[in-house]
Scaffold this active site. Structure first.
Site, mmCIF file in Angstrom:
data_model
loop_
_atom_site.group_PDB
_atom_site.id
_atom_site.type_symbol
_atom_site.label_atom_id
_atom_site.label_comp_id
_atom_site.label_asym_id
_atom_site.label_seq_id
_atom_site.Cartn_x
_atom_site.Cartn_y
_atom_site.Cartn_z
ATOM 1 N N SER A 28 0.829 -1.208 0.000
ATOM 2 C CA SER A 28 0.000 0.000 0.000
ATOM 3 C C SER A 28 0.866 1.261 0.000
ATOM 4 O O SER A 28 1.999 1.268 0.492
ATOM 5 C CB SER A 28 -0.900 0.002 1.232
ATOM 6 O OG SER A 28 -0.107 0.003 2.402
ATOM 7 N N THR A 29 0.318 2.329 -0.534
ATOM 8 C CA THR A 29 1.010 3.612 -0.586
ATOM 9 C C THR A 29 1.307 4.117 0.828
ATOM 10 O O THR A 29 2.389 4.654 1.102
ATOM 11 C CB THR A 29 0.168 4.627 -1.378
ATOM 12 O OG1 THR A 29 0.170 4.202 -2.746
ATOM 13 C CG2 THR A 29 0.730 6.033 -1.309
ATOM 14 N N GLY A 87 4.221 2.268 2.102
ATOM 15 C CA GLY A 87 5.366 2.671 1.286
ATOM 16 C C GLY A 87 6.005 3.952 1.813
ATOM 17 O O GLY A 87 7.234 4.085 1.856
ATOM 18 N N GLU A 136 6.665 -0.270 -5.021
ATOM 19 C CA GLU A 136 5.597 -0.490 -6.001
ATOM 20 C C GLU A 136 4.292 -0.463 -5.206
ATOM 21 O O GLU A 136 4.027 -1.357 -4.418
ATOM 22 C CB GLU A 136 5.831 -1.814 -6.729
ATOM 23 C CG GLU A 136 5.150 -1.882 -8.066
ATOM 24 C CD GLU A 136 3.783 -2.510 -7.963
ATOM 25 O OE1 GLU A 136 2.810 -1.750 -7.759
ATOM 26 O OE2 GLU A 136 3.688 -3.735 -8.058
ATOM 27 N N CYS A 185 -2.827 -4.304 -7.953
ATOM 28 C CA CYS A 185 -2.481 -2.876 -7.820
ATOM 29 C C CYS A 185 -2.771 -2.113 -9.103
ATOM 30 O O CYS A 185 -3.131 -0.951 -9.070
ATOM 31 C CB CYS A 185 -1.030 -2.729 -7.401
ATOM 32 S SG CYS A 185 0.085 -3.684 -8.422
ATOM 33 N N GLU A 235 -8.231 3.458 -3.435
ATOM 34 C CA GLU A 235 -8.056 2.102 -3.952
ATOM 35 C C GLU A 235 -8.969 1.149 -3.172
ATOM 36 O O GLU A 235 -8.865 1.045 -1.956
ATOM 37 C CB GLU A 235 -6.594 1.691 -3.788
ATOM 38 C CG GLU A 235 -6.269 0.390 -4.479
ATOM 39 C CD GLU A 235 -4.771 0.083 -4.438
ATOM 40 O OE1 GLU A 235 -4.147 0.287 -3.391
ATOM 41 O OE2 GLU A 235 -4.254 -0.388 -5.471
#
Ligand code: ADP
Ligand code: MG
Length: 501
Positions: A252-253, A256, A273, A307, A405
């Protein structure tokens, strides 16, 4: 031989027995320095079959101490072991041996993926196939990592060496529990690094079986270490460990960003990623049949837990209703159920948490005015984390369901007018992982390929991934590109040598 029962009755029991034996046969400990060991704390956690909600196995819960042990083993293997020093050709052979063993155990690995993740068995077999391809691809790279000779001044000889980074910490998600291993370990090993891999807590079994096969393939001890455990403990310990030279993360962002912050302390190399909210744009001139089936695969494959899923489907106004109708019919044809049944085309979501999250988004979408064309609710199964494949219409790009998302089988259909509007709305997101364009107009396709701010643009197809083709995100979808030559760059560093002649 007893009486033959109809297969519908005979299969589930037999299958249940076979699959639970399979889950039992996998090691449940941590792989550190070529040996299996319990967590130092003695803690374990359970992994659950998302189709039945039954406990599949109890696995070692690695913590910070175990990460330290694994990093020490990886460091020893890097500084003093044979792996970075052997002929590159030998590394090729070893990676090919891994591929060969994956192939020999393909059915079993597919079953482990389906057990732990819930994706239909045919999709799991596909994942095993792609995993093998990535290992074969990077096996070839081991002998093709070149330096340069540079035309420096006449009295100097200047050349470069492309060298491995050292110990790589790799944290992977649950949606591709085996393929993500190949994306991470394949290039890292080809370049001569050593790794500590942390699989997702939802899907540890394929990684543990992989570890066993890597040992069998002759990977020297300490080169591949596997620490099962949770993100905030084992994952975070790996991300901030001073003995780790590079951290590679897919997830997940939100996490990240934490990993990037943790890496700042000692300037680890980082590749990320992350999430996406990818626009998939359908023009009125597109081939309707293939755009419908391609878009359906783009959002429903792996239950939408991808993703790069094409979750925002922009449809040109002239064909909006017809496209919505056809997509809904395709969704209706999807068979939601037991992922081991070969007729099943959609399984459960991976976990209770994801199930709640996706159902929550469906409610939010309805509240914001989106209409359910089909699906929009949990599956009829009494057990398991099933959600019906869903098509939402009358979605606006500003709604939460179009901005965040969802990571589930939820297609949001948004109308657009022309090329400029498609690019504007498509790019109006914090993410930039992928995009799709469906049109027969070649010039428009190329123009949009340039205009869309995304790491991958698919034209008249969706979701194609090839080991040779770089993959990664613009904007908040990540940093760096994996696959192709790009991963070789992620797992090496360049040294310039200057000699006075
Ligand atoms: P999801 O929420 O969909 O499971 P995450 O990004 O949380 O996605 O998880 C992806 C991977 O990152 C998993 O292996 C998970 O254990 C790990 N992870 C989660 N939180 C952290 C963290 N704070 N630090 C390091 N790794 C983490
Ligand atoms: Mg999370």
């Amino acid at each position: 031989m007893g009486e033959l029962l109809p297969s519908e009755q005979a299969m589930p029991d037999e299958q249940r027995k076979r699959t639970s034996e399979l889950a039992r046969s996998v090691p449940k400990q941590l792989l550190i320095g070529g040996r299996w060991a319990a967590a130092k704390s003695g803690k374990t956690f359970e992994t659950v079959n998302p189709a039945t909600e039954e406990v599949l196995a109890t696995v070692a819960e690695g913590g910070a101490d175990d990460v330290t042990e694994a990093v020490r083993a990886a460091r020893e293997a890097f500084e003093n072991g044979p792996w970075p020093r052997m002929r590159p050709h030998q590394r090729t052979r070893c990676l090919l041996k891994i591929a060969e063993l994956l192939e020999a155990h393909a059915d079993e690995l597919a079953a482990l993926i389906t057990l732990d993740n819930g994706k239909p068995i045919a999709e799991a077999r596909g994942e095993v196939g792609r995993t093998i391809e990535v290992f074969i691809y990077y096996a070839g790279w081991a002998t093709k990592i070149y330096g340069e000779t540079n035309p420096s001044e006449p009295a100097l000889f200047n050349y470069t060496l492309r060298e491995p980074l050292g110990v790589c910490g790799q944290i992977i998600p649950w949606n591709g529990p085996l393929s993500m291993i190949a994306w991470k370990i394949g290039p890292a090993l080809a370049c001569g690094n050593t790794v500590v891999l942390k699989p997702a807590e939802q899907t540890p079994l394929p990684a543990l079986r992989f570890g066993q096969l890597a040992v069998e393939a002759g990977v020297p001890e300490g080169v591949v270490n596997i620490i099962t455990g949770f993100g905030p403990t084992a994952g975070a310990a790996l991300a901030r460990h001073p003995g780790v030279d590079k951290i590679a993360f897919t997830g997940s962002t939100e996490v990240g960003k934490e990993i990037l912050q943790a890496s700042a302390h000692d300037l680890k190399r980082v590749s990320l990623e992350l999430g996406g909210k990818s626009p998939n744009i359908i023009f009125a001139d597109a081939d309707l049949k293939s755009s419908v089936s391609g878009s359906a695969a783009g959002i429903f494959r792996n239950q939408g837990q991808v993703c790069s899923a094409g979750s925002r489907i922009f449809v040109q106004r002239e064909i909006y209703d017809e496209f919505a109708q056809r997509l809904a019919e395709t969704a209706k044809g999807i068979r939601l159920g037991d992922p081991f049944d070969p007729h099943t085309t959609m399984g459960p979501l991976v976990s209770a948490e994801q199930h709640e999250r996706v159902l929550g988004y469906l409610e939010a979408g309805k509240r914001e005015g989106a209409k359910v064309k089909i699906g929009g609710e949990r599956g009829p199964q009494p057990q398991g984390y099933f959600v019906k494949p869903t098509v939402l219409v009358d979605v606006g790009n500003a709604m939460r369901i179009a901005r965040e998302e969802i990571f589930g089988p939820v297609a949001s259909l948004i109308p657009f007018t022309d090329e400029a509007d498609a690019a504007l709305q498509g790019n109006d997101t914090i993410y930039g992982l992928a995009a799709g364009v469906w049109t027969r107009d070649l010039s428009r396709a190329h123009k949009l390929a340039r205009a869309l701010k995304a790491g991958t643009v698919w034209i008249n197809c969706y979701g194609m991934i090839d080991p040779i083709s770089p993959f990664g995100g613009y904007k908040q979808s990540g940093i760096g590109r994996e696959l192709g030559q790009h991963s070789i760059e992620l797992y090496t560093q360049v040294k310039s040598v200057l000699i006075r002649l």
